[in-house]
Scaffold this motif. Structure first.
Motif, PDB file in Angstrom:
ATOM      1  N   UNK A  71       0.814  -1.215   0.000  1.00  0.00           N
ATOM      2  CA  UNK A  71       0.000   0.000   0.000  1.00  0.00           C
ATOM      3  C   UNK A  71       0.850   1.268   0.000  1.00  0.00           C
ATOM      4  N   UNK A  75       1.005   4.170  -2.809  1.00  0.00           N
ATOM      5  CA  UNK A  75       0.644   5.551  -2.481  1.00  0.00           C
ATOM      6  C   UNK A  75       1.738   6.532  -2.877  1.00  0.00           C
TER       7      UNK A  75
ATOM      8  N   UNK B 225       1.887   3.362  18.624  1.00  0.00           N
ATOM      9  CA  UNK B 225       2.566   3.121  17.349  1.00  0.00           C
ATOM     10  C   UNK B 225       1.706   3.600  16.180  1.00  0.00           C
ATOM     11  N   UNK B 226       0.398   3.415  16.288  1.00  0.00           N
ATOM     12  CA  UNK B 226      -0.462   3.723  15.151  1.00  0.00           C
ATOM     13  C   UNK B 226      -1.114   5.101  15.237  1.00  0.00           C
ATOM     14  N   UNK B 228      -0.253   7.951  13.947  1.00  0.00           N
ATOM     15  CA  UNK B 228      -0.318   8.637  12.662  1.00  0.00           C
ATOM     16  C   UNK B 228      -1.407   8.025  11.773  1.00  0.00           C
ATOM     17  N   UNK B 229      -1.498   6.696  11.820  1.00  0.00           N
ATOM     18  CA  UNK B 229      -2.529   6.024  11.033  1.00  0.00           C
ATOM     19  C   UNK B 229      -3.927   6.421  11.518  1.00  0.00           C
ATOM     20  N   UNK B 231      -4.762   9.249  12.738  1.00  0.00           N
ATOM     21  CA  UNK B 231      -5.031  10.565  12.153  1.00  0.00           C
ATOM     22  C   UNK B 231      -5.597  10.423  10.757  1.00  0.00           C
ATOM     23  N   UNK B 232      -4.895   9.643   9.953  1.00  0.00           N
ATOM     24  CA  UNK B 232      -5.319   9.509   8.555  1.00  0.00           C
ATOM     25  C   UNK B 232      -6.686   8.850   8.484  1.00  0.00           C
ATOM     26  N   UNK B 234      -9.087   9.193  10.475  1.00  0.00           N
ATOM     27  CA  UNK B 234     -10.139  10.158  10.799  1.00  0.00           C
ATOM     28  C   UNK B 234     -10.724  10.759   9.523  1.00  0.00           C
ATOM     29  N   UNK B 235      -9.926  10.792   8.474  1.00  0.00           N
ATOM     30  CA  UNK B 235     -10.406  11.359   7.209  1.00  0.00           C
ATOM     31  C   UNK B 235     -11.223  10.351   6.426  1.00  0.00           C
ATOM     32  N   UNK B 241      -6.418   4.569   3.075  1.00  0.00           N
ATOM     33  CA  UNK B 241      -5.799   3.546   2.241  1.00  0.00           C
ATOM     34  C   UNK B 241      -5.026   4.173   1.095  1.00  0.00           C
ATOM     35  N   UNK B 243      -3.472   6.775   1.225  1.00  0.00           N
ATOM     36  CA  UNK B 243      -2.220   7.312   1.751  1.00  0.00           C
ATOM     37  C   UNK B 243      -1.265   6.176   2.114  1.00  0.00           C
ATOM     38  N   UNK B 244      -1.576   4.994   1.660  1.00  0.00           N
ATOM     39  CA  UNK B 244      -0.644   3.893   1.829  1.00  0.00           C
ATOM     40  C   UNK B 244      -0.792   3.139   3.134  1.00  0.00           C
ATOM     41  N   UNK B 245      -1.922   3.279   3.775  1.00  0.00           N
ATOM     42  CA  UNK B 245      -2.121   2.569   5.036  1.00  0.00           C
ATOM     43  C   UNK B 245      -2.924   1.298   4.771  1.00  0.00           C
ATOM     44  N   UNK B 246      -2.451   0.179   5.312  1.00  0.00           N
ATOM     45  CA  UNK B 246      -3.201  -1.071   5.173  1.00  0.00           C
ATOM     46  C   UNK B 246      -4.338  -1.021   6.182  1.00  0.00           C
ATOM     47  N   UNK B 290      -4.959  15.801  16.590  1.00  0.00           N
ATOM     48  CA  UNK B 290      -3.781  15.036  16.175  1.00  0.00           C
ATOM     49  C   UNK B 290      -3.431  13.983  17.227  1.00  0.00           C
ATOM     50  N   UNK B 292      -1.006  12.144  17.670  1.00  0.00           N
ATOM     51  CA  UNK B 292       0.362  12.060  18.171  1.00  0.00           C
ATOM     52  C   UNK B 292       0.531  12.863  19.451  1.00  0.00           C
TER      53      UNK B 292
END
Lengths: 429, 348
Positions: A71, A75, B225-226, B228-229, B231-232, B234-235, B241, B243-246, B290, B292
């Motif tokens: 992924x 991206x 650990x997650x 940042x994920x 955060x993403x 939330x959108x 996905x 943004x490259x998140x599994x 945020x 973090x």
């Protein structure tokens, strides 16, 4: 070849929305996906962007199945701007754009200089730098769209997929965002694939269009190949006209209102309008709408009445531009007038060029053809023939023609009791 | 809304840590036998090798015993549970993108409750004392519930948030009914059951800290650990996905982490409401969304909040003790309403 979509069947649950679709997309292509609602355009986009797994077939990106690409690597190559904006949380604009760097960041790594630069550039290109500290949930739809574009650009992708990017935008920003995309394609070699509802916008900016109809690909080709009256009729089921003003490259469609359809149904009632300089426009439209067959003449080619008559499919006796109406044209025009059920003489100015028209109407009025005169402007004010027109006009009014004060009155009159109406009787309404 | 200027943030975090330490000392010093805060600090430092001999003079040995074996572990576990519940709540709210979510939303709590009630009944009916019966049963039941809800919500390899919420609600009400059923037949154990359900820390020693710690550490580490994920996500899951998140993998890990954390909290302390719902909201108002910064702040404030609530629980009807769940709701509710009224725009 960048994208190779091979016989993809895709859908939600077991029922496929998209059947056996194959498309090839090359680097730096600007591709528009068009089609009616529910035809599967967005599904196609969601398949390419690895949201929906195809039931059959596969999508290759640089010869690699997208499902074999992790992924985060995907991206880095491809950014997606979805239809749903989803910016409902009080992140600042900069935070959201910074999220575009996630695929480039290692876990726990803090954003570095490179990331900050990418974000700054993305915000500069999309004019979002002024919004940097605003909260995204408080932005307008258009601003949100630009923020999403900025986030996508911060990913530094090679491919940009957009689902209806202009849906939330006013005309100004629609053009602006399309221009920006065109520029990004040109300057940064971006490949752009977008779903669009607006066929004219798609035609204007895309290299080629993928037309989707009922879950399968109906046509693929350059705008001038694909956008035809027939295609629109087949895919959307509505009548439009396709116009190509300058070249064959960028056609655009114009919606027909009921006027053209009415002509096709055509009750055979014929009215001839003597106009010019725009005096006939209102009559053409409304008479056609009421189902009249309409003819006009003599008008000069390029005259605004001539243009409108061409557009609406009114039969015309035309004269060359800026020339006097010749004997031959008058004769042909008279033949046409004689067949008409009514002749409407609009309140046009008379000069030596079109005096023939007036003479012709007078002649037919004398013969007893039904004539309606729209007497909305005093003849003295529109006589440029040194009294000749006034004289003819005067005798025309004495010939038992019907005199009305506006085009609307003429229409009402004709729509009303045409049976009772006799040219010998003058009604003053 | 306070925004991320780094200076402001470090100031805020310093304040939070000071508040936490102060409530820690307060929690230890207040009780049936009042021990002055200065002595608490001295006793604490006297156990640090190297400086112990300068401080141990003049300490009351009984105080030392009270503090080390009773107050200290109790305060520690209260802080850990507060932090754990608040973290789990923030995680669920982020995952579900729903301000109403709390650690109990997917039914972990009623699973744990059923476990605890079963343990109490088993022990009384067959009259066999089980060491750590309540936390052990509660935890096992909580874990089983997590997997039950998760597998119910699975649709074709994915776990949509909506089905997860709904199956959570369904399982929750089923298990609550079972708890009520058990309570109906619990006879003279009813008081113990109710007291446990209301939540509290009385009599929790170091053992409970040890029971909690492994799950607490693992759960909160995964959540941190997650960040940042989260955060993403939330959108929205699709944008995340892109943004490259599994997404499915991250979601699964976060769910399990937050649910384990919740299970651990509930099994050592009972059902303490409100912390997991309100603390994340309050922190979001202060720090923005945020994760973090949100997550560490949530943990600190959650810990401090539950510490203070526990102190109140011990003080208001001394020498008796209120269940701390009552205190959190009584204190937290009005405060939350006040914040809501002050900040009328969106909470999330």
């Amino acid at each position: 070849m960048l994208f190779n979509i091979l016989g993809v069947t895709c859908g939600y649950g077991a029922s496929p929305v998209l059947q056996d679709a194959s498309v090839q997309i090359h680097t730096q292509d600007f591709v528009g996906v068009v089609g009616p609602n529910g035809s599967g355009k967005s599904t196609l986009l969601r398949t390419i962007s690895r949201v929906l797994k195809p039931l059959h077939g596969k999508v290759l990106l640089d010869e690699e199945d997208i499902y074999d690409i992790p992924a985060s690597r995907l991206a880095q190559k491809m950014a997606v701007i979805p239809q749903e904006q989803g910016l409902n949380f009080p992140f600042t604009v900069r935070d959201v754009v910074m999220m575009g760097r996630i695929p480039h960041l290692k876990r726990f790594a803090k954003e570095g200089v490179q990331d900050l630069e990418a974000v700054a550039k993305a915000m500069d290109l999309t004019d979002t730098d002024l919004l940097a500290n605003r909260q995204v949930n408080e932005l307008s739809g258009g601003e949100k769209q630009r923020v999403l574009l900025a986030r996508a650009l911060a990913q530094e992708p090679k491919i940009l997929l957009l689902d209806e990017p202009t849906a939330y935008l006013d005309l100004n920003y629609q053009i602006e965002i399309m221009e920006l995309l065109a520029r990004l394609r040109r300057d940064y070699g971006l490949t752009i694939v977008m779903v669009l509802h607006d066929i004219n916008l798609a035609s204007r900016y895309c290299d080629y269009l993928v037309v989707v109809k009922q879950g399968s690909i109906h046509a693929i080709g350059a705008p001038h190949q694909v956008i035809t009256t027939n295609m629109i009729k087949e895919v959307y089921g509505c009548d439009v006209r396709v116009e190509c003003p300058n070249s064959i490259e960028r056609p655009y469609i114009v919606f027909n209102s009921e006027e053209i359809i009415a002509v096709r149904k055509g009750r055979e009632r014929w009215v001839h309008v003597v106009g010019g300089g725009g005096a006939g426009v209102l009559l053409f439209r409304n008479l056609l709408k009421s189902g009249w067959k309409v003819s006009t003449g003599v008008v000069n080619v390029g005259d605004s009445d001539w243009q409108e008559a061409c557009r609406l499919g009114v039969s015309i006796t035309e004269a060359p531009p800026f020339c006097s109406v010749g004997v031959d044209e008058v004769r042909r025009n008279k033949e046409m007038m004689q067949k008409a059920d009514f002749i409407i003489m609009t309140g046009i100015p008379f000069g030596t060029g079109n005096l023939g028209n007036l003479e012709c109407v007078l002649e037919l009025a004398e013969k007893g053809n039904p004539v309606i005169v729209v007497d909305n402007i005093d003849i003295g004010d529109r006589d440029y023939t040194g009294g000749k027109a006034t004289e003819l006009y005067g005798s025309l009014l004495k010939r038992g023609v019907h005199i009305v004060k506006s085009e609307w009155e003429a229409i009402h009159l004709m729509e009303g009791d045409e049976e009772k109406w006799h040219p010998e009787v003058s009604w003053f309404l | 809304m306070i925004h991320k200027s780094n200076v402001k943030q470090s100031v805020l975090f310093t304040i939070l840590i000071i508040i936490l330490l102060a409530s820690f000392v307060l929690g230890v010093s207040i009780g049936a036998v009042s021990i002055p805060p200065s002595e608490v600090v001295r006793i604490f430092f006297s156990h640090i090798p190297g400086i112990d001999r300068y401080l141990s003079a003049g300490l009351v040995p009984e105080h030392e015993t009270i503090i080390l074996t009773m107050r200290f572990p109790r305060v520690v576990i209260a802080a850990l549970v507060g932090a754990g519940l608040a973290l789990a709540g923030a995680t669920f709210q982020g995952l579900f993108r729903n301000p109403m979510a709390d650690p109990y939303v997917i039914g972990v709590s009623s699973g744990a409750a059923l476990g605890a009630v079963c343990s109490i009944l088993v022990q009384s009916i067959w009259d066999i004392p089980i060491r750590f019966g309540i936390p052990a049963f509660a935890f096992v039941f909580a874990v089983v519930t997590i997997f039950l809800v998760y597998s119910l919500a699975r649709v074709g390899g994915k776990v949509p948030v909506m089905t997860l919420l709904l199956s959570g609600i369904a399982v929750n009400s089923l298990l609550s009914a079972l708890v009520s059923f058990c309570m109906f037949f619990s006879g003279n154990q009813l008081h113990q059951v109710v007291f446990w359900l209301l939540g509290g820390f009385s009599g929790r020693g170091w053992d409970y800290v040890y029971i909690f710690l492994p799950y607490g550490v693992v759960g909160s580490t995964v959540i941190f650990i997650y960040a940042r994920e989260l955060n993403a996500m939330l959108l929205g899951e699709e944008p995340a996905q892109h943004l490259g998140i599994e997404v499915e993998r991250v979601k699964r890990r976060l769910l399990i982490a937050a649910a384990l954390l919740t299970g651990a909290c509930v099994s050592v302390s009972g059902l303490i409401g409100f912390v997991g719902l309100v603390i994340p909201h309050i922190v979001r108002m202060l720090f923005g969304p945020d994760h973090r910064t949100l997550l560490p702040a949530v943990a600190l404030i959650g810990a401090a909040f539950l510490l203070v609530a526990d102190v109140l629980a011990r003080v208001v009807i001394a020498p008796g003790e209120l269940p701390v769940g009552i205190v959190t709701a009584l204190v937290g509710g009005p405060f939350f309403i006040y914040l809501l009224r002050r900040q009328k725009n969106s909470m999330f």
